[in-house]
Design a protein around this motif. Structure first.
Motif, short mmCIF file in Angstrom:
data_model
loop_
_atom_site.label_atom_id
_atom_site.label_comp_id
_atom_site.label_asym_id
_atom_site.label_seq_id
_atom_site.Cartn_x
_atom_site.Cartn_y
_atom_site.Cartn_z
N UNK A 46 0.81 -1.20 0.00
CA UNK A 46 0.00 0.00 0.00
C UNK A 46 0.85 1.26 0.00
N UNK A 47 0.23 2.41 -0.07
CA UNK A 47 0.96 3.69 -0.05
C UNK A 47 1.44 4.01 1.36
N UNK A 48 2.36 4.94 1.45
CA UNK A 48 2.84 5.35 2.77
C UNK A 48 1.74 6.03 3.57
N UNK A 49 0.95 6.87 2.91
CA UNK A 49 -0.18 7.53 3.56
C UNK A 49 -1.44 6.78 3.15
N UNK A 50 -1.84 5.79 3.97
CA UNK A 50 -2.98 4.96 3.61
C UNK A 50 -4.27 5.75 3.64
N UNK A 51 -4.43 6.63 4.63
CA UNK A 51 -5.66 7.40 4.74
C UNK A 51 -5.57 8.61 3.80
N UNK A 52 -5.64 8.36 2.51
CA UNK A 52 -5.55 9.43 1.53
C UNK A 52 -6.75 10.35 1.59
N UNK A 53 -6.51 11.63 1.62
CA UNK A 53 -7.58 12.63 1.67
C UNK A 53 -7.51 13.45 0.40
N UNK A 54 -8.54 13.34 -0.42
CA UNK A 54 -8.59 14.09 -1.66
C UNK A 54 -7.96 13.37 -2.83
N UNK A 55 -7.50 12.15 -2.65
CA UNK A 55 -6.88 11.40 -3.75
C UNK A 55 -7.12 9.91 -3.53
N UNK A 56 -6.92 9.13 -4.57
CA UNK A 56 -7.09 7.68 -4.48
C UNK A 56 -5.94 7.05 -3.72
N UNK A 57 -6.24 5.93 -3.05
CA UNK A 57 -5.22 5.14 -2.37
C UNK A 57 -5.00 3.87 -3.18
N UNK A 58 -3.77 3.68 -3.66
CA UNK A 58 -3.46 2.59 -4.58
C UNK A 58 -2.63 1.55 -3.84
N UNK A 106 -0.61 -1.72 -4.74
CA UNK A 106 -0.06 -2.42 -5.89
C UNK A 106 0.06 -3.91 -5.62
N UNK A 107 -0.36 -4.72 -6.60
CA UNK A 107 -0.22 -6.18 -6.55
C UNK A 107 0.89 -6.56 -7.52
N UNK A 108 1.93 -7.19 -7.01
CA UNK A 108 3.10 -7.51 -7.82
C UNK A 108 3.59 -8.91 -7.49
N UNK A 109 4.62 -9.33 -8.23
CA UNK A 109 5.26 -10.61 -7.94
C UNK A 109 6.02 -10.52 -6.63
N UNK A 110 6.52 -11.66 -6.16
CA UNK A 110 7.19 -11.68 -4.86
C UNK A 110 8.45 -10.83 -4.85
N UNK A 111 9.17 -10.80 -5.96
CA UNK A 111 10.38 -9.98 -6.02
C UNK A 111 10.10 -8.53 -6.38
N UNK A 112 8.86 -8.21 -6.71
CA UNK A 112 8.50 -6.84 -7.05
C UNK A 112 8.90 -6.42 -8.43
N UNK A 113 9.40 -7.34 -9.26
CA UNK A 113 9.87 -6.97 -10.59
C UNK A 113 8.73 -6.69 -11.56
N UNK A 114 7.65 -7.46 -11.46
CA UNK A 114 6.54 -7.30 -12.40
C UNK A 114 5.27 -6.90 -11.66
N UNK A 115 4.57 -5.94 -12.24
CA UNK A 115 3.30 -5.49 -11.68
C UNK A 115 2.16 -6.34 -12.22
N UNK A 116 1.36 -6.91 -11.33
CA UNK A 116 0.28 -7.81 -11.73
C UNK A 116 -1.06 -7.09 -11.77
N UNK A 117 -1.34 -6.28 -10.78
CA UNK A 117 -2.62 -5.59 -10.73
C UNK A 117 -2.60 -4.53 -9.65
N UNK A 118 -3.78 -4.11 -9.24
CA UNK A 118 -3.88 -3.07 -8.22
C UNK A 118 -5.26 -3.10 -7.57
N UNK A 119 -5.31 -2.63 -6.34
CA UNK A 119 -6.54 -2.43 -5.58
C UNK A 119 -6.59 -0.94 -5.26
N UNK A 120 -7.53 -0.22 -5.85
CA UNK A 120 -7.59 1.23 -5.75
C UNK A 120 -8.82 1.61 -4.93
N UNK A 121 -8.58 2.31 -3.85
CA UNK A 121 -9.69 2.87 -3.09
C UNK A 121 -9.97 4.25 -3.65
N UNK A 122 -11.14 4.41 -4.29
CA UNK A 122 -11.48 5.64 -4.98
C UNK A 122 -11.91 6.71 -3.98
#
Length: 326
Positions: A244-256, A258-274
């Motif tokens: 998740x982002x460093x500031x989870x409680x985003x105010x005025x913006x989406x909180x993203x 990221x879903x990635x592989x175990x090594x973080x090399x490839x991005x698989x998807x995302x869960x976005x709180x609108x």
């Protein structure tokens, strides 16, 4: 006396009217005002449009109202405008068409095989806003064209919800358009009074599809700066990670998240709180958008789907402030 003429006895007024008015009397026919009109030759009859009920006349002009003419009668029935107003019927719920069964796919997950993104819409609960009483959460799961895919309902007792609030253990039941429970998500209670680095304090979510058959786990990992999770299979082997982002409680913006592989090399998807404004935040009605590859395994899609709810309860489930006793 011979000069007196006998008369009939007096009769009631009603009897006299009956004698005057004959029961077989027929009123005079109305004058024929159209006697000067000479009709022309009849034209070909147009066939009625398909789907029109028997007895309805075809409108001759655009916007004309069809008149109902009973079968066997030549006089249509026309209703007075405004006498029978149209009622505002609620729009029907549009469900995504049911896909065909797929091999090696748990029943009910065939919907996810056809999607690369879904929307999680939490219901607005006025009772929570007005009284602070925590109620069972409900969610609508829709695709990009606003068709319903699933319905998610929380199954937790009143004491557990209001005693533990956003830390409560819960059971989420996922149903399809036929009302069948195709997935169950369970969160056990974890004590948070000890150190955060202790494994017994880390949150976890178990996903079962169909109910009773575990397909994986979503496990929290300790991190000082941001929310971190691992998505595991039924053998508890880590398959993907969520950051998740460093500031989870985003105010005025989406909180993203990221879903990635175990090594973080490839991005698989995302869960976005609108971010839908302060009213949505105060009403505790969150909106999530989940994105994943179209060809991703349906079980891993279901696991990303389950991770969304653990994130919602841990970071975005509003806890009403309590009054302290004096």
């Amino acid at each position: 006396m011979s000069g007196v003429v006998p008369t009939d006895p007096e009769q009631p007024t009603g009897e006299m009217e009956k004698q005057i008015i004959s029961p077989t009397a027929v009123p005079d026919a109305p004058p024929d005002y159209n006697s000067h009109f000479v009709p022309g030759p009849a034209g070909p009859a147009a066939p009625p449009p398909a789907g029109l009920p028997t007895g309805y006349n075809i409108p001759q002009h655009p916007g004309a109202i069809s008149l109902y003419c009973p079968v066997g009668s030549t006089h249509p029935i026309q209703y007075q405008p405004g006498r029978y107003p149209m009622t505002n019927q609620p729009a029907p719920v549009m469900w995504m068409p049911g896909p065909a069964p797929m091999p090696n796919c748990p029943p009910g997950l065939e919907y996810l095989a056809q999607l690369d993104s879904i929307h999680v819409l939490q219901h607005f609960e006025p009772l929570e806003v007005m009284t602070g009483f925590e109620t069972n959460n409900r969610y609508d799961i829709k695709n990009n064209i606003d068709q319903m895919v699933y319905i998610v309902t929380e199954d937790t007792d009143d004491y557990t919800r209001n005693a533990y609030r956003n830390l409560r253990p819960f059971v989420l039941r996922v149903t399809d358009c036929l009302g069948r429970e195709i997935m169950t998500m369970q969160r056990p209670f974890r004590c948070t009074c000890c150190c955060f680095c202790c494994s017994c304090a880390r949150q976890e979510l178990e996903v079962q599809c169909p109910p009773g058959a575990t397909i994986g786990f979503v496990a929290e990992h300790w991190n000082l700066c941001r929310a971190t999770y691992s998505i595991q299979n039924q053998e508890r082997e880590s398959m993907m990670r969520v950051r998740g982002p460093c500031a989870t409680y985003g105010c005025g913006s989406d909180s993203v998240f990221e879903v990635s592989s175990l090594d973080g090399a490839s991005n698989i998807g995302s869960i976005i709180r609108k971010w839908n404004g302060f009213l949505s935040t105060m009403g505790n009605a969150d909106h999530f958008e989940i994105r994943f590859p179209l060809d991703l395994d349906v079980k891993m899609k279901a696991m990303i789907f389950g991770a969304c709810f653990l994130i919602d309860f841990m970071y975005f489930e509003r806890t009403p402030s309590r009054r302290s006793s004096v």
